[in-house]
Design a protein around this motif. Structure first.
Motif, short mmCIF file in Angstrom:
data_model
loop_
_atom_site.label_atom_id
_atom_site.label_comp_id
_atom_site.label_asym_id
_atom_site.label_seq_id
_atom_site.Cartn_x
_atom_site.Cartn_y
_atom_site.Cartn_z
N ASP A 166 0.87 -1.18 0.00
CA ASP A 166 0.00 0.00 0.00
C ASP A 166 0.91 1.22 0.00
N SER A 167 0.70 2.13 -0.94
CA SER A 167 1.59 3.29 -1.06
C SER A 167 1.66 4.11 0.22
N GLU A 168 0.56 4.10 0.97
CA GLU A 168 0.50 4.88 2.19
C GLU A 168 1.09 4.13 3.37
N TYR A 169 0.77 2.84 3.49
CA TYR A 169 1.13 2.08 4.69
C TYR A 169 2.34 1.16 4.52
N GLY A 170 2.82 1.01 3.31
CA GLY A 170 4.06 0.26 3.12
C GLY A 170 3.84 -1.17 2.67
N MET A 171 4.67 -2.06 3.20
CA MET A 171 4.69 -3.45 2.72
C MET A 171 4.55 -4.42 3.88
N ARG A 172 3.83 -5.49 3.63
CA ARG A 172 3.79 -6.63 4.55
C ARG A 172 4.14 -7.86 3.73
N ASN A 173 5.19 -8.57 4.14
CA ASN A 173 5.63 -9.76 3.41
C ASN A 173 5.58 -10.95 4.35
N GLU A 174 4.74 -11.93 4.01
CA GLU A 174 4.64 -13.16 4.81
C GLU A 174 5.47 -14.23 4.11
N THR A 175 6.39 -14.81 4.83
CA THR A 175 7.25 -15.84 4.24
C THR A 175 6.94 -17.19 4.86
N TYR A 176 6.68 -18.16 3.97
CA TYR A 176 6.37 -19.53 4.39
C TYR A 176 7.52 -20.45 3.97
N MET A 177 8.04 -21.19 4.95
CA MET A 177 9.09 -22.16 4.61
C MET A 177 8.50 -23.54 4.80
N ASN A 178 8.59 -24.35 3.73
CA ASN A 178 7.96 -25.67 3.77
C ASN A 178 6.52 -25.57 4.28
N ASP A 179 5.80 -24.61 3.70
CA ASP A 179 4.37 -24.39 3.96
C ASP A 179 4.04 -23.88 5.35
N LYS A 180 5.06 -23.49 6.14
CA LYS A 180 4.80 -22.99 7.48
C LYS A 180 5.16 -21.51 7.54
N LEU A 181 4.31 -20.67 8.17
CA LEU A 181 4.62 -19.25 8.28
C LEU A 181 5.87 -19.07 9.14
N SER A 182 6.94 -18.54 8.55
CA SER A 182 8.20 -18.41 9.27
C SER A 182 8.42 -17.00 9.79
N PHE A 183 8.17 -15.99 8.94
CA PHE A 183 8.28 -14.63 9.45
C PHE A 183 7.45 -13.69 8.61
N ILE A 184 7.16 -12.54 9.23
CA ILE A 184 6.41 -11.48 8.54
C ILE A 184 7.26 -10.21 8.62
N MET A 185 7.51 -9.63 7.46
CA MET A 185 8.32 -8.41 7.42
C MET A 185 7.43 -7.22 7.14
#
Lengths: 462, 169
Positions: A130-149
């Protein structure tokens, strides 16, 4: 065989004149020439680091390592923004810049000869922008949520949250970069801008998921901040909307020891996104694993760079990283760690060995237990220290990237200069029209004129 | 970055594709053009002649032609008569024809490498690059009617060389 008369000779020449080379080969060859003319060679490395094995084999540190690498890649995208765009695809880049919200999925695969490469997880991402609020990146390793940036253009910290380990990391952006980060809070948009600004080859039309697309191919390793030694990318755009349908790129790092392939697709444009999606909302019981401040180019930031180089040289017997590429410096740090711990292990006197271990631990910031206890997972304290070290060792890298991006004519001689070389230039960059700041081999600094610099650099052997 | 380096990089941007294509045609090899391009631009980077050249592209063009023919001369490929025991496995007439034709094209280029530098340049620019005599004259600093004469002699020489190659095979 045909008679060798004049007509036949002309016919043969005519056939020769029709001989063509594929555009991709041409582009690749021209870029090789450009690199040869403009870049320094990097010394090849061969050893295998214990710390890398610890990171790659650890369930707990792998997400942290991945988060650090992704932060590095995002910084590379940010630092290598370009203003000029070529004519044919400029409209695509402009169209993408105007989109306020979007989301997409990403897939990453990593292979190579690095130890632990066989255990590299399958990585998938879901990214919201979102240009106003930025970025949210969810990373899944081997189908498991590992981290959110999270990266908010209005805040000074980038945050990575790791729900599995109830921990988080933060990276602070310097004031001189914060404006740019606000402008470039969107990753694929910056990639599109870079793809359409460096030399590219048109691929023509195709169909992806039933959508008619047109594509370009790029292979300039400067894209993404020079993270890759060699790089190939393709951008496919919907011919109706001029918006990306698929972005894919692949490259090698560490002199070919590691290969990474990243695909972005399933884009959705201009959708309604809840602003709360972009807030980290870190629970109170989460632990701060590491925080790092990206150095600016002011004096206090230069001190942080010197601190990181000093740490490296203490572990590496007076040597510095041969190159300030992120992966090379991290790899060489690991190699130096392995050598240092082996040297400590080799001490036969028990008391002296204990003292040496304590001394090494003081340098590293944690009690170092290594391959005498194979298979043992790092403690939370070790994990925090390892992640912190990894981020500290990125300080000179991100500093150098800034200098290049700001056109400050930097040069680094870590492959030739060691801590003993008190009067040799290790790193230098322009600070004004008439002066350069120099960090010498002994990590003292001084401002010199261009003429003085030329004399100093002549002394560095080729 | 020095002025010369900037000039060299600018030439790479504006004429790199053309020079690369030329090297491809003169070598008929997939790998050689890349290596020769590197060699060419490294030479230009260190060349005072390039600095002084009124037309940097013409200068680079001639160096490229020289490099390509130097490469051909260093290649240790000799003409092999296609006797029965040298024939490749029968994969169809079109493959064999292609091989024969490629060999013939290499022959004419090898023969061209034996011409004088001026004759070689004229032949390449006229028959491979399809340039008119007036343009060739401008690039080489000669008069068009002189180049027509050079060309005619070059063709006669090429015929003689090809006949000689056939007889020596």
């Amino acid at each position: 065989m045909a008679e060798s008369n004049e007509k036949d000779i002309r016919k043969r020449f005519d056939e020769i004149s029709k001989y063509t080379i594929s555009p991709e080969v041409t582009t690749c060859d021209l870029e090789r020439v450009r690199r040869k003319l403009t870049e320094q060679p990097v010394a090849p490395q061969a050893m295998r680091p214990t710390i890398w094995r610890m990171i790659m084999n650890s369930r707990m540190t792998k997400p942290a390592a991945a988060a650090v690498i992704i932060i590095g890649a995002l910084l590379g995208v940010t630092y290598f923004n370009v203003d000029g765009t070529s004519v044919a695809w400029a409209e695509v880049s402009e169209k993408v810049q105007q989109v306020r919200t979007y989301m997409f999925k990403g897939w990453t695969s990593t292979t190579g000869n690095m130890p632990g490469a066989e255990h590299m997880p399958k990585v998938e991402t879901v990214t919201y922008m979102d240009s106003e609020y930025g970025m949210r990146n969810e990373t899944y390793m081997n189908d498991k949520l590992s981290f959110i940036m999270y990266m908010n253009p209005h805040k000074e910290w980038m945050v990575s949250v790791m729900p599995e380990t109830k921990s988080y990391m933060r990276v602070k952006v310097p004031d001189e970069q914060s404006g740019k980060m606000r402008q470039q809070s969107s990753d694929p948009r910056e990639i599109v801008k870079q793809f359409t600004s460096f030399g590219y080859t048109e691929l023509g039309r195709d169909t992806i998921d039933g959508i008619e697309v047109e594509g370009i191919a790029v292979d300039d390793p400067r894209i993404l901040g020079g993270m890759f030694d060699s790089f190939k990318g393709r951008l496919w755009v919907d011919v109706q909307t001029d918006l990306p349908v698929k972005i894919e790129y692949e490259g090698s790092m560490l002199n070919g020891e590691m290969q990474m392939k990243i695909t972005m697709g399933e884009f959705q444009w201009d959708l309604e996104l809840d602003p709360d999606l972009f807030e980290p909302n870190i629970p109170d019981d989460y632990t701060l694993m590491a925080e790092m401040q990206i150095p600016g180019t002011k004096d206090k930031d230069v001190d942080k760079v010197i601190e990181a180089l000093r740490l490296f040289s203490k572990i590496a017997d007076g040597k510095y990283p041969s190159s300030l590429s992120m992966m090379t410096s991290m790899k060489e740090f690991g190699e130096a760690m392995k050598k240092a711990t082996e040297a400590v292990d080799a001490i036969t006197d028990e008391a002296l060995r204990a003292e040496a271990k304590e001394s090494l631990g003081e340098i590293l910031g944690f009690e170092h237990k290594h391959n005498k206890e194979p298979g043992k997972k790092p403690s939370p304290e070790q994990m925090k220290a390892i992640t912190s070290m990894m981020m500290t060792m990125q300080t000179p890298t991100t500093f150098y990237m800034q200098l290049v991006q700001q056109d400050k004519d930097p040069a680094y001689y870590g492959d030739k200069v060691s801590a003993e070389d008190t009067e040799a230039v290790l790193l230098r960059w322009k600070v004004s029209d008439t002066e350069y700041q120099v960090i010498f081999g002994d990590l003292t600094t001084k401002n010199v004129t261009a003429e003085q610099l030329a004399e100093l650099e002549q002394a560095i052997s080729p | 970055m020095s002025d010369r380096q900037e000039k060299v990089l600018e030439l790479l941007d504006t004429s790199g594709v053309h020079l690369h294509a030329l090297l491809g045609r003169l070598t008929l090899d997939g790998h050689a053009p890349g290596d020769l391009m590197q060699e060419l631009f490294i030479r230009l980077s260190g060349s005072n002649g390039f600095d002084r050249a009124k037309n940097p592209f013409s200068y680079a063009y001639k160096v490229a032609i020289n490099l390509a023919f130097e490469w051909r001369r260093k290649r240790k490929i000799k003409y092999q008569p296609l006797e029965e025991d040298c024939l490749p496995p029968d994969t169809g007439p079109s493959t064999l024809e292609r091989m024969i034709r490629t060999e013939e094209l290499n022959q004419i280029l090898d023969a061209t490498s034996q011409l004088s530098e001026l004759a070689r340049n004229v032949v390449v620019m006229r028959y491979i690059e399809h340039q008119p005599y007036e343009e060739i004259a401008q690039q080489l600093g000669k008069r068009p009617h002189h180049l027509r004469s050079v060309n005619a002699k070059a063709l006669a020489r090429l015929q003689a060389l090809l006949v000689s190659q056939k007889q020596n095979a």
